[in-house]
Structures are given as structure tokens and as C-alpha cells.
Motif scaffolding. Structure first.
Motif, PDB file in Angstrom:
ATOM      1  N   CYS A 299       0.805  -1.223   0.000  1.00 40.91           N
ATOM      2  CA  CYS A 299       0.000   0.000   0.000  1.00 40.91           C
ATOM      3  C   CYS A 299       0.836   1.270   0.000  1.00 40.91           C
ATOM      4  O   CYS A 299       0.285   2.377  -0.017  1.00 40.91           O
ATOM      5  N   TYR A 300       2.150   1.110   0.036  1.00 40.21           N
ATOM      6  CA  TYR A 300       3.012   2.295   0.021  1.00 40.21           C
ATOM      7  C   TYR A 300       4.247   2.012  -0.822  1.00 40.21           C
ATOM      8  O   TYR A 300       4.611   0.861  -1.077  1.00 40.21           O
ATOM      9  N   ASP A 301       4.878   3.070  -1.222  1.00 39.86           N
ATOM     10  CA  ASP A 301       6.150   2.988  -1.937  1.00 39.86           C
ATOM     11  C   ASP A 301       7.114   3.938  -1.233  1.00 39.86           C
ATOM     12  O   ASP A 301       6.835   5.141  -1.121  1.00 39.86           O
ATOM     13  N   TYR A 302       8.201   3.383  -0.726  1.00 40.38           N
ATOM     14  CA  TYR A 302       9.165   4.188   0.033  1.00 40.38           C
ATOM     15  C   TYR A 302      10.439   4.345  -0.780  1.00 40.38           C
ATOM     16  O   TYR A 302      11.162   3.388  -1.026  1.00 40.38           O
ATOM     17  N   GLN A 303      10.687   5.576  -1.213  1.00 43.27           N
ATOM     18  CA  GLN A 303      11.892   5.856  -1.991  1.00 43.27           C
ATOM     19  C   GLN A 303      12.428   7.226  -1.606  1.00 43.27           C
ATOM     20  O   GLN A 303      11.673   8.197  -1.486  1.00 43.27           O
ATOM     21  N   LYS A 304      13.750   7.256  -1.390  1.00 39.26           N
ATOM     22  CA  LYS A 304      14.453   8.505  -1.085  1.00 39.26           C
ATOM     23  C   LYS A 304      13.804   9.248   0.077  1.00 39.26           C
ATOM     24  O   LYS A 304      13.645  10.476   0.049  1.00 39.26           O
ATOM     25  N   GLY A 305      13.402   8.478   1.099  1.00 37.22           N
ATOM     26  CA  GLY A 305      12.867   9.087   2.312  1.00 37.22           C
ATOM     27  C   GLY A 305      11.440   9.573   2.212  1.00 37.22           C
ATOM     28  O   GLY A 305      10.929  10.186   3.146  1.00 37.22           O
ATOM     29  N   LYS A 306      10.768   9.260   1.100  1.00 31.64           N
ATOM     30  CA  LYS A 306       9.401   9.738   0.909  1.00 31.64           C
ATOM     31  C   LYS A 306       8.451   8.558   0.731  1.00 31.64           C
ATOM     32  O   LYS A 306       8.755   7.602   0.034  1.00 31.64           O
TER      33      LYS A 306
ATOM     34  N   GLU B  95       4.855   7.215  -0.613  1.00 29.12           N
ATOM     35  CA  GLU B  95       3.730   7.469  -1.508  1.00 29.12           C
ATOM     36  C   GLU B  95       2.749   6.306  -1.392  1.00 29.12           C
ATOM     37  O   GLU B  95       3.154   5.134  -1.391  1.00 29.12           O
ATOM     38  N   LEU B  96       1.454   6.625  -1.293  1.00 30.64           N
ATOM     39  CA  LEU B  96       0.429   5.590  -1.269  1.00 30.64           C
ATOM     40  C   LEU B  96       0.219   5.061  -2.680  1.00 30.64           C
ATOM     41  O   LEU B  96       0.184   5.832  -3.650  1.00 30.64           O
ATOM     42  N   THR B  97       0.058   3.756  -2.807  1.00 31.62           N
ATOM     43  CA  THR B  97       0.009   3.127  -4.116  1.00 31.62           C
ATOM     44  C   THR B  97      -1.373   3.237  -4.756  1.00 31.62           C
ATOM     45  O   THR B  97      -2.390   3.445  -4.081  1.00 31.62           O
ATOM     46  N   LYS B  98      -1.376   3.036  -6.052  1.00 29.51           N
ATOM     47  CA  LYS B  98      -2.628   3.058  -6.815  1.00 29.51           C
ATOM     48  C   LYS B  98      -3.565   1.952  -6.362  1.00 29.51           C
ATOM     49  O   LYS B  98      -4.777   2.158  -6.233  1.00 29.51           O
ATOM     50  N   SER B  99      -3.018   0.761  -6.097  1.00 34.90           N
ATOM     51  CA  SER B  99      -3.860  -0.371  -5.685  1.00 34.90           C
ATOM     52  C   SER B  99      -4.543  -0.082  -4.353  1.00 34.90           C
ATOM     53  O   SER B  99      -5.697  -0.474  -4.140  1.00 34.90           O
ATOM     54  N   PHE B 100      -3.844   0.583  -3.436  1.00 37.82           N
ATOM     55  CA  PHE B 100      -4.451   0.958  -2.159  1.00 37.82           C
ATOM     56  C   PHE B 100      -5.610   1.925  -2.381  1.00 37.82           C
ATOM     57  O   PHE B 100      -6.714   1.744  -1.846  1.00 37.82           O
ATOM     58  N   LYS B 101      -5.375   2.935  -3.175  1.00 38.05           N
ATOM     59  CA  LYS B 101      -6.406   3.940  -3.410  1.00 38.05           C
ATOM     60  C   LYS B 101      -7.615   3.338  -4.118  1.00 38.05           C
ATOM     61  O   LYS B 101      -8.767   3.678  -3.806  1.00 38.05           O
ATOM     62  N   GLU B 102      -7.370   2.441  -5.052  1.00 44.49           N
ATOM     63  CA  GLU B 102      -8.477   1.794  -5.768  1.00 44.49           C
ATOM     64  C   GLU B 102      -9.314   0.928  -4.842  1.00 44.49           C
ATOM     65  O   GLU B 102     -10.537   0.872  -4.960  1.00 44.49           O
ATOM     66  N   HIS B 103      -8.657   0.270  -3.883  1.00 47.10           N
ATOM     67  CA  HIS B 103      -9.412  -0.572  -2.959  1.00 47.10           C
ATOM     68  C   HIS B 103     -10.244   0.274  -2.001  1.00 47.10           C
ATOM     69  O   HIS B 103     -11.376  -0.098  -1.668  1.00 47.10           O
ATOM     70  N   VAL B 104      -9.701   1.375  -1.550  1.00 43.06           N
ATOM     71  CA  VAL B 104     -10.478   2.284  -0.697  1.00 43.06           C
ATOM     72  C   VAL B 104     -11.700   2.790  -1.460  1.00 43.06           C
ATOM     73  O   VAL B 104     -12.805   2.879  -0.905  1.00 43.06           O
ATOM     74  N   GLN B 105     -11.511   3.091  -2.727  1.00 43.44           N
ATOM     75  CA  GLN B 105     -12.636   3.535  -3.545  1.00 43.44           C
ATOM     76  C   GLN B 105     -13.663   2.416  -3.707  1.00 43.44           C
ATOM     77  O   GLN B 105     -14.875   2.653  -3.642  1.00 43.44           O
ATOM     78  N   TRP B 106     -13.190   1.185  -3.881  1.00 47.95           N
ATOM     79  CA  TRP B 106     -14.099   0.037  -4.039  1.00 47.95           C
ATOM     80  C   TRP B 106     -15.001  -0.130  -2.825  1.00 47.95           C
ATOM     81  O   TRP B 106     -16.203  -0.360  -2.948  1.00 47.95           O
ATOM     82  N   GLY B 107     -14.423  -0.012  -1.615  1.00 45.59           N
ATOM     83  CA  GLY B 107     -15.208  -0.221  -0.395  1.00 45.59           C
ATOM     84  C   GLY B 107     -15.772   1.050   0.192  1.00 45.59           C
ATOM     85  O   GLY B 107     -16.347   1.007   1.291  1.00 45.59           O
ATOM     86  N   ASN B 108     -15.587   2.160  -0.514  1.00 49.36           N
ATOM     87  CA  ASN B 108     -16.023   3.453   0.025  1.00 49.36           C
ATOM     88  C   ASN B 108     -15.489   3.647   1.447  1.00 49.36           C
ATOM     89  O   ASN B 108     -16.180   4.150   2.337  1.00 49.36           O
ATOM     90  N   GLY B 109     -14.265   3.238   1.631  1.00 52.81           N
ATOM     91  CA  GLY B 109     -13.620   3.264   2.935  1.00 52.81           C
ATOM     92  C   GLY B 109     -12.803   2.000   3.097  1.00 52.81           C
ATOM     93  O   GLY B 109     -12.518   1.294   2.120  1.00 52.81           O
ATOM     94  N   LEU B 110     -12.448   1.679   4.330  1.00 53.91           N
ATOM     95  CA  LEU B 110     -11.611   0.513   4.577  1.00 53.91           C
ATOM     96  C   LEU B 110     -11.907  -0.034   5.965  1.00 53.91           C
ATOM     97  O   LEU B 110     -11.882   0.699   6.950  1.00 53.91           O
ATOM     98  N   GLY B 111     -12.178  -1.338   6.011  1.00 54.81           N
ATOM     99  CA  GLY B 111     -12.429  -1.957   7.310  1.00 54.81           C
ATOM    100  C   GLY B 111     -11.163  -2.055   8.128  1.00 54.81           C
ATOM    101  O   GLY B 111     -11.075  -1.524   9.241  1.00 54.81           O
TER     102      GLY B 111
END
Length: 762
Positions: free
Chosen positions: A43-50, A52-68
Motif C-alpha cells: 500500500c506504500y512505496d518508500y523511496q528517497k525518504g518519501k 507514496e500511497l500506491t494506486k492499488s491501495f487507493k483503488e481498494h479504498v474507492q471500491w469499499g467506500n472506505g476501509l475496514g
């Protein structure tokens, strides 16, 4: 979001707030709340100290209109392929948790936060976390206060990172040591495991859930949750260690009396946990994940459990053994009482099941309400974000306690007087595959270790502790690998010839590596060349692997004083080890501070106090050997092998001597008070665990040989004595009769140490 709805009103009870919120949710939002579908490290990508939330994470949150719930955000290990190059640094954990939470809340129509769930088998499975001894060692402490203390420290460590729920193994019993997950059990005994489970709950949760009241009828403010209290999900429910042949996830053919006597105490011990995790196995053909009798009748109604039931990883997809259709499987799991999924596809099909009339939405509502109730209970709606806290003091306190529990987990099984070691000015040969690897000390489901932690081996601890001895080292052989070991054995013999004392460090290993292959649930699917324990690593033989016995046999020919240390996640066949060694110390998997604990024990700075939480077999040919089998009239010995175990449950030596006397029993209306005097007759202070067993006499069924009912650990100075008092209830003397009804025996035998007393209960 403005606070304008009843579910946002802190003056209402949790029940009222859940009822209001669930009435507002759409079907897809409800389905989103019972799904824990994602692998957190994806659900995240860690590069150069930063981060970023991944596309797959965001798509799943959109699918469930939230997250259990989100599992394993901080998990680091060979399965997740997360290490120090791409994992979340501990100092950034709180930021990432807040980042996840902010995204989930802002993309939920009703601002519902997510549960952050982490694996904590013997400490948080994340970078820079404390790794304690595995349960098989912690059970050997027989010290519930110590387990409660380290559980509290684990909770604090996880809470500072933004974790809400820890998954902790406590409910499995080690009834067949061929099972690879034996290391995750406190032992074979239900009362030992039940008391340890209660200590874990109290340590993690404090008083979040109490017997006296249903938390649904409280306001969040009534609960008075501290920031360092988090929920714990106990696993696995239930009887996973009873599978035929010691096969992981195998079938369990136990009957009603076995279930009532052995597993009901464990279910009752879980009553105040925020959650339990259902087990992979079936019970008499019914998978636990669709076993309504288990989860609703026994767990909730009879034991008083108030929390949520979580599925094990991909377990709902495994219901294909029973159901051809995933929608039908999802419906049956919901009816049985499984509230929250884990990685499976099955619960993602719930919406289609409701739309097509296969699943009753009211059944889904029950699951959703329990997930939401836990979120309210843990204060997520009021305080979804955390503030940074300096962990240095906490981690140092945890390190000190880690060494303490490691010390108490060690079990001394043989000592002809060589221990404590007189090492001054001696040449000491340290030989064996487990002497110089921290990963071999940690057990399964461990995170990558820093370079500093990797140096904390048994070998290094012996060098640090025996400062005026000359320490020589040779690996001798590998744990399992039988190829090309001759040169290693030859080198070991060479240094051993020069030594005054030999210390062998033998046993097994659960160490994974990043080249292994894994199943979809994280279990090992490829054989590690030197891994012989852990999930999905079941064995047919308990013999020490590789060339270890050959190494030991050759060392014995030198006729040097020899001390054997066993690092292992299950009992191995150690008949040769005991024959060839002057002392045998079982270290189990003793954790990051295990090297120090072992070294200090060998030189006498720590007086060993561990006792076996599992009956120690001679070899796998005599299994099962757990001590509380029924006392039937049978031939105990085999034609070709003794039927008695190598060591009894509860055995363990000390550097001092304890004796018992003055066993007495006093009855009241529905209680029996048992007292006994324990005395330290030696010249060293020591800790002693006093175990109280009973044997029921008479009745319409064959009673057990004996079974543990209570235990207590105390410290005694030289020649000091104490009176230990136990209180038993009438339920301790009941049994399920041949008519499947509860009855009470008229007589029983009380046993403590070498003392026993028969009592009338009429």
C-alpha cells in the motif's frame, strides 16, 4: 466532517452510535467494513525518504467506500520482501499511519477510520522492533506477571507507531510436536495457555473490556482508554494443534468431552479480547470458519466473548473444500460469526450475494456492527491520528525485560554439577550451528535485524561474559544440510582437542531467507536448507537434523566436559545429547537477548527457573505423549520402546533445591482452599513454579490421569520458605458424563510436587 449525526455524539453509548451509523451505510460501504483484503506492504512505496500511497491501495479504498482494516502496513520479512532498503523506518511509522488514516477517512462518506492491524507473534514483525522469546519458551516461565509486563511493553511499542490491533498466538496447544507451529504455543496444557492468554489480554488492553459489563452499553469516555492500550486478537480458534499427524491446517477429530475439558477453558480465557482469529482446521469435519456452534454458541454465548472474529489468511477461500461457490461460502461464514476477512476474495463477493438474495443483509449487519463497535471502543472516531513519541526509553526498557523473560524461559534438564561453569583461565570450545547466528534464536515470523542486533549471538555473549576465558569457535555443521559437512566437523574436532570445556549449541531453526518461496498466506512453501520449524514446516521425525548427532558423537570421543545448549521450536529427540553431555540447557528460541540470558545462566549469574510446558518425548514413535490423557487400563510400554516420556510436563532443574511439605485442603461452601509449604533448601536464591494438579475419581467416564488447575511462581532466598495458597472452585471438579450432562465427582486427588492428598467432595 461536521459533527451533526448521532453516531458522532460522544454522549451516546457505543451501541447507539453503531446502530445509527450502520443505518446510514450503503451495501457497498458495509462490505468495505468487513474486508481486510490488502497486504499492507503493497500500500506504500518508500523511496528517497518519501512515502507514496500506491494506486492499488487507493483503488481498494474507492471500491469499499472506505476501509475496514489494513493488515501488515509495517510488516518486514522475506515473504513481504521488505527490509531496510524499502521498509518503513521506525521513526516514520507514525507519519505513515496518519497518512493512511487521513486518506481513508477523507474517502469515506461518513469519515470512518480504518483499523491498523499488525502481526505480533513474539514481538512486532517490523523493522527495529523488539523480538522476544517465542511462546514455547515464554510458557516455560510459568510467570503470568512477566508475560503481562512484556505484553504491555509490546502494546506501547505498537501504539507509538499508530497500530490499533496486534495479532498474537495464544490459543494453540502443542499436543503433537511434529507440528511446525509448536513454537507458537505456550505448551500442551489448556490452563497454562488460558492463564497466559489472560495475561496477554490484560497487558495489551488493560481494562478495555471487562466481565461485568457489555462495552456496547458504555460511552467511549466511560472506557477511559489510555493511548498505549491497543486491542489484541488471539489466535487460533480452535484446536489447531490437535490435527492428525501434526499436519498444519489438518483435520481435527476430537469429541465433545475433549472439547469441553481442553478447549472450553481456552475459549473462556479469550472472553475479554478485542478479537479472536478463527483457525484453519476443521473440528470433526466442520471448518472453524463456518462453525456456528463454535463461534456463536461456545465462544460468544457460553464464554461471554464481546469482540470481533477475524478470518485467518486466505482461510475463507479454502472453504472451497466444502462449498463450490464463494458467495455461498461467504454467506455461511457470516452466519457462523466471522466478521472480518483477511486477504481472501470470498468476502469481496458479499455484495453480489446480497443483491442476488443469497446472503441476508441482516447477517452482514451483525458483522459490520462488531467491526464498527471495535473502532468506537478503541477511540478511533475521536482520535484517529497519533503524535510522535521518542521510543528510546521504551525500547531500552523493553530490551531489559526481554532479557528477563529469556532467562526465565530457559529449562535445565540435566546437570551433573558442571554448571555453573568454572570458566576462569579455561579454554572453551563453542561448537554448533546455532552458536553464531541471531536469526536462529528468533523463531518464525521475525523481521530483518540490524547489524548491531546480528552481533548479539550466543558466541558473542559468551565472549563478553567469560572475559578471562579463551573462547574458540567452530560451526561444526549446519542445522539440516548434510552435504559437504566433513571439513566443518574436522575443524570442530581440531579446536575441541585444545579445549578444557566444550559447549555445543545444537537444535533447529525457523530462520527464513529472501530466496524462499511462500504460499499466499505467508507460510513457507519451499524447503529452506537449514529451516526445520515454523508454519508449514511439519516433520515426521524429531531426530536432530543434518550431521548434528554425528558431530556430537565424535566430540564425545575426546572425553571433555561438555555442556549442550538446545535452540529449538519443538522438542527434538535428545537421548544422545543427554547421554553425551554433562549438562543440557533448553533455550527454545530465546529472542534477541537470548545469547546474554544463556551466557549469564551458564556462569551462574542467572539461576534457571524454567519448567517444561510440554511433555518431552523420547522420539516421534511414541506420540502422543501429552500428560493429561485418559487413565485407561492399558499397556503403557510399547513392545520395542518405553511408553514413558523422556521428561515430564513441569520438569526443570535449578542450581538450588526446593522441597514441598504440609499439603492441606480446607473446604467452604463452593470453594476448596489448597495450601502447601515450599522451601529453598540450598544456598542460592531461586525462583520456583508450584504446579497444582488434580485427578478426578469416579464418574461415568474414564477420567484423565491428572490435569493442571493452577500454578504460582515465587522467589525464595536461601533456606527461605513460603506458604502457597490456591483456591479451586466447584467447576474444577466437574466432568461431562456419558449422558453428555455435567456432573461433579465425589472424590478427587490433589497433587503438588511429590505430595498428594485424596479428598471427599460430598
Amino acid at each position: 466532517m461536521d459533527k451533526k449525526y448521532p453516531y458522532q455524539d460522544p454522549n451516546l453509548t457505543i451501541r447507539q452510535r453503531v446502530s445509527d451509523l450502520i443505518s446510514r451505510l450503503s451495501l457497498s460501504e458495509k462490505v468495505g467494513q468487513v474486508n481486510q483484503h490488502l497486504y499492507g506492504w503493497n500500500c506504500y512505496d518508500y523511496q528517497k525518504g518519501k512515502i507514496e500511497l500506491t494506486k492499488s491501495f487507493k483503488e481498494h479504498v474507492q471500491w469499499g467506500n472506505g476501509l475496514g482494516a489494513l493488515y501488515g502496513l509495517f510488516r518486514a520479512d522475506p515473504w513481504s520482501k521488505v527490509d531496510y532498503t524499502n521498509g518503513i523506518p521506525v521513526q516514520k511509522s507514525w507519519k505513515v499511519a496518519n497518512q493512511i488514516q487521513e486518506y481513508v477517512i477523507s474517502h469515506s462518506r461518513w469519515g470512518i477510520p480504518a483499523l491498523i492491524v499488525e502481526e505480533c507473534p513474539h514481538g512486532h514483525q517490523a523493522l527495529d522492533s523488539i523480538s522476544y522469546p517465542t511462546n514455547i519458551g515464554r510458557g516455560s516461565t510459568f510467570n503470568t506477571q512477566l508475560i503481562e509486563k512484556i505484553s504491555r511493553l509490546m502494546a506501547k511499542e505498537l501504539a507509538t507507531k499508530g497500530v490499533h490491533i496486534a495479532l498474537v498466538s495464544t490459543l494453540d496447544l502443542a499436543k503433537d510436536p511434529r507440528w511446525g507451529r509448536t513454537e507458537e504455543c505456550f505448551g500442551e496444557d489448556p490452563i497454562l495457555s488460558a492463564r497466559m492468554s489472560e495475561a496477554v489480554i490484560k497487558g495489551f488492553q488493560g481494562s478495555l473490556i471487562l466481565d461485568e459489563v457489555n462495552f456496547l452499553d458504555l460511552r467511549v469516555s466511560d472506557i477511559k482508554k489510555n493511548p498505549d492500550q491497543i486491542g489484541v486478537v488471539l489466535k487460533h480458534c480452535i484446536a489447531q494443534g490437535d490435527s492428525l499427524g501434526g499436519h498444519n491446517s489438518g483435520t481435527v477429530p476430537i469429541g465433545r468431552r475433549e472439547f469441553s475439558d481442553v478447549y472450553m477453558p481456552l475459549l473462556k480465557s479469550a472472553r475479554n479480547a478485542v478479537g479472536v482469529m478463527a483457525a484453519y482446521n476443521d473440528i470433526d469435519g466442520v471448518p472453524c470458519h463456518v462453525n456456528q456452534t463454535l463461534l456463536e454458541k461456545h465462544l460468544r454465548n457460553e464464554s461471554g466473548f464481546q469482540g470481533l472474529v477475524m478470518a485467518d489468511g486466505i482461510a475463507l477461500d479454502r472453504l472451497s473444500d466444502v462449498f463450490q461457490d464463494q458467495i455461498e461460502a461467504a454467506g455461511q461464514a457470516l452466519i457462523a460469526g466471522v466478521d472480518l476477512s483477511l486477504w481472501d476474495d470470498t468476502y469481496t463477493k458479499i455484495e453480489a450475494g446480497v443483491v442476488n438474495g443469497i446472503i441476508d443483509e441482516k447477517v452482514l449487519d451483525h458483522a459490520v456492527s462488531r467491526v464498527l463497535a471495535v473502532k468506537f471502543l478503541l477511540g478511533l472516531f475521536e482520535n484517529p491520528f497519533i503524535q510522535p513519541i521518542d521510543q528510546k526509553q521504551l525500547l531500552e526498557e523493553s530490551r531489559i525485560m526481554n532479557e528477563e523473560v529469556a532467562k526465565e524461559s530457559l529449562v535445565l534438564l540435566k546437570n551433573n554439577g558442571i554448571l555453573p561453569l568454572n570458566y576462569s583461565g579455561k579454554k572453551i570450545a563453542v561448537i554448533g550451528p546455532n552458536a553464531d547466528s541471531i536469526y536462529h534464536l528468533l523463531g518464525d515470523y521475525s523481521a530483518p535485524q540490524t547489524r548491531i542486533q546480528q552481533q548479539k549471538t550466543i558466541l558473542q555473549a559468551l565472549k563478553d561474559t567469560m572475559d578471562d576465558a579463551e573462547i574458540m569457535y567452530a560451526e561444526g555443521c549446519e542445522v539440516r544440510n548434510e552435504n559437504h559437512q566433513e571439513l566443518k566437523i574436522k575443524e570442530a574436532i581440531k579446536i575441541a582437542k585444545e579445549a578444557d570445556i566444550i559447549i555445543t549449541v545444537l537444535g533447529g531453526s525457523s530462520a527464513r531467507n529472501f530466496d524462499m518461496e511462500f504460499l499466499q498466506n505467508g507460510a513457507v512453501s519451499s524447503k529452506g536448507i537449514n529451516m526445520d520449524s515454523g508454519e508449514n514446516v511439519d516433520v515426521a521425525s524429531l531426530t536432530l537434523c543434518g550431521k548434528q548427532e554425528n558431530l556430537l558423537s565424535k566430540l564425545t570421543l575426546l572425553h571433555k566436559p561438555t555442556v549442550a545448549i538446545l535452540i529449538q521450536g519443538r522438542p527434538h529427540d535428545i537421548t544422545l545429547v543427554e547421554e553425551y553431555s554433562d549438562a543440557v540447557l533448553v533455550g527454545w528460541f530465546p529472542g534477541q537477548e537470548g545469547g546474554q540470558a544463556i551466557a549469564k545462566t551458564l556462569i551462574g549469574e542467572n539461576n534457571p527457573s524454567g519448567r517444561l510446558g510440554i511433555t518431552y518425548p523420547r522420539n516421534s514413535n511414541q506420540l502422543p505423549v501429552y500428560y493429561y490423557q485418559r487413565d485407561a487400563s492399558k499397556q503403557e510400554d510399547y513392545y520395542d520402546l518405553s511408553g514413558s516420556p523422556l521428561h515430564e510436563f513441569g520438569e526443570g532443574l535449578s542450581y538450588t533445591t526446593f522441597t514441598y511439605g504440609a499439603l492441606a485442603c480446607q473446604r467452604s461452601v463452593d470453594k476448596l482452599q489448597v495450601s502447601v509449604k515450599v522451601k529453598n533448601r540450598g544456598n542460592l536464591a531461586g525462583k520456583v513454579s508450584t504446579l497444582l494438579f488434580i485427578k478426578l475419581l469416579g464418574g461415568s467416564v474414564i477420567q484423565r490421569t491428572k490435569i493442571l488447575k493452577d500454578f504460582c511462581k515465587v522467589t525464595l532466598n536461601p533456606h527461605e520458605e513460603k506458604i502457597i495458597v490456591f483456591t479451586l472452585s466447584s467447576d474444577d471438579f466437574r466432568y461431562l458424563g456419558a449422558d453428555d450432562c455435567w456432573h461433579y465427582v465425589k472424590k478427587a486427588k490433589i497433587m503438588i510436587g511429590d505430595l498428594e492428598k485424596e479428598i471427599d467432595l460430598d
